[in-house]
Scaffold this active site. Structure first.
Site, PDB file in Angstrom:
ATOM      1  CE1 TYR A   1      57.714  43.264  40.494  1.00  0.00           C
ATOM      2  CE2 TYR A   1      56.973  45.409  41.284  1.00  0.00           C
ATOM      3  CZ  TYR A   1      56.727  44.223  40.607  1.00  0.00           C
ATOM      4  OH  TYR A   1      55.494  44.015  40.039  1.00  0.00           O
TER       5      TYR A   1
ATOM      6  CB  SER B   1      54.880  46.905  37.834  1.00  0.00           C
ATOM      7  OG  SER B   1      54.648  47.538  39.060  1.00  0.00           O
TER       8      SER B   1
END
Length: 321
Positions: free
Chosen positions: A196, A170
């Site tokens: 994350y 990501s």
């Protein structure tokens, strides 16, 4: 996707890779003309989001696809849908990446070669939670679970000859490096976005280290940013995207870079890299305002090796991989 006879480029730097595809390309467009007959593929999280379209496109190209999913009922519905649209039978197998026993059961049950492994499943910005081992849940699911899966399937990947592993990362790699002294927030105040980001950086570092460790087996591993796609990934942030509409992708577009890394002849023998919008991303030393590129720390070989050793110790896999 043909089998390479030699693998010297797996660890050899070359020019930044570009392809004829881009931001708006779809998975089906990327795979057009590709024959995956006789190839076997596993897609984690293949019952929702871009995992569905990744699996659908691989199946349509002729691959024998297994959906490795936590919710097998959803997996069976997805498999039926893919079969209806492609005419190809898709297998479903249970896999909970945060459960070591589940990962071990999946790898133990696998037999024969594995040509493509797409580490697609993940969670994002979840509330603070730890596994029974004390692992922070996002790091455990997004990285350690996939690490254990890939290393457990290593013999099958090696047996395939020229296997590819795809790590869905990501742009959040730009939010945080892996904090090796406290990856599970035992001392730091928990921040869901830093957790994350750390896990997504770990996905890239895995690609770097695995390509080096497995080069002699002909296995290459690359990471990617799929882009901003409205999926169940946003369930912990109100099921909404803050990305401007013109910068969002459909699930078919979001799956395109994953399929590119899994199938493109351009990537034969190439590993340890990070892609976005169907091209190799720029390495950056400061976070850009548009969140494009990959942080230099996410490609650093020393960081990659440290994470590899740490992950081996945590998953108790010794030197088997």
């Amino acid at each position: 996707m043909s089998q390479p006879t030699t693998h010297p480029t797996a660890t050899t730097p070359t020019a930044r890779i570009t392809t004829p595809f881009g931001f708006a390309s779809t998975a089906d467009e990327v795979a057009a003309g590709t024959d995956l007959s006789g190839r076997r593929a596993v897609v984690t999280g293949g019952a929702s989001g871009i995992g569905v379209e990744t699996a659908r496109t691989l199946a349509a190209a002729g691959a024998e696809v297994t959906l490795a999913v936590r919710n097998t009922e959803a997996g069976e519905r997805t498999a039926a849908d893919i079969a209806a649209t492609t005419g190809r039978t898709v297998r479903v197998a249970p896999l909970d990446l945060a459960d070591r026993a589940s990962v071990d059961a999946f790898t133990a049950a696998w037999s024969g070669p594995l040509h493509i492994l797409v580490n697609n499943a993940g969670i994002m910005a979840s509330p603070e939670e730890h596994t029974p081992e004390g692992w922070e849940l996002q790091f455990a699911t997004n990285h350690l679970g996939h690490f254990a899966l890939a290393t457990g399937l290593h013999p099958a990947l090696a047996a395939a000859g020229g296997a590819r592993v795809v790590a869905v990362s990501s742009s959040a790699n730009l939010l945080s490096p892996v904090v090796f002294d406290d990856p599970h927030f035992a001392f730091r105040s928990y921040d869901p976005w830093l957790a994350y980001g750390q896990s997504k950086t770990a996905n890239v570092l895995f690609a770097v280290a695995a390509t080096r460790h497995w080069a002699a087996d002909g296995i290459t591993v690359n990471a990617l940013n799929p882009g901003a796609i409205a999926t169940n990934l946003q369930r912990h942030v109100g099921n909404r995207l803050t990305t401007p509409p013109e910068s969002r992708k459909t699930t078919q577009q979001g799956a395109a870079t994953s399929v590119l890394l899994a199938t493109s002849p351009t990537l034969e023998g190439i590993g340890g890299r990070y892609f976005e919008d169907c091209a190799e991303a720029e390495t950056v030393t400061r976070r850009p305002d548009d969140y494009h590129g990959v942080a230099a720390y996410a490609l650093d070989p020393a960081n990659a090796e440290r994470l590899w050793e740490t992950s081996l110790q945590l998953t108790a896999r010794g030197r088997r991989a």
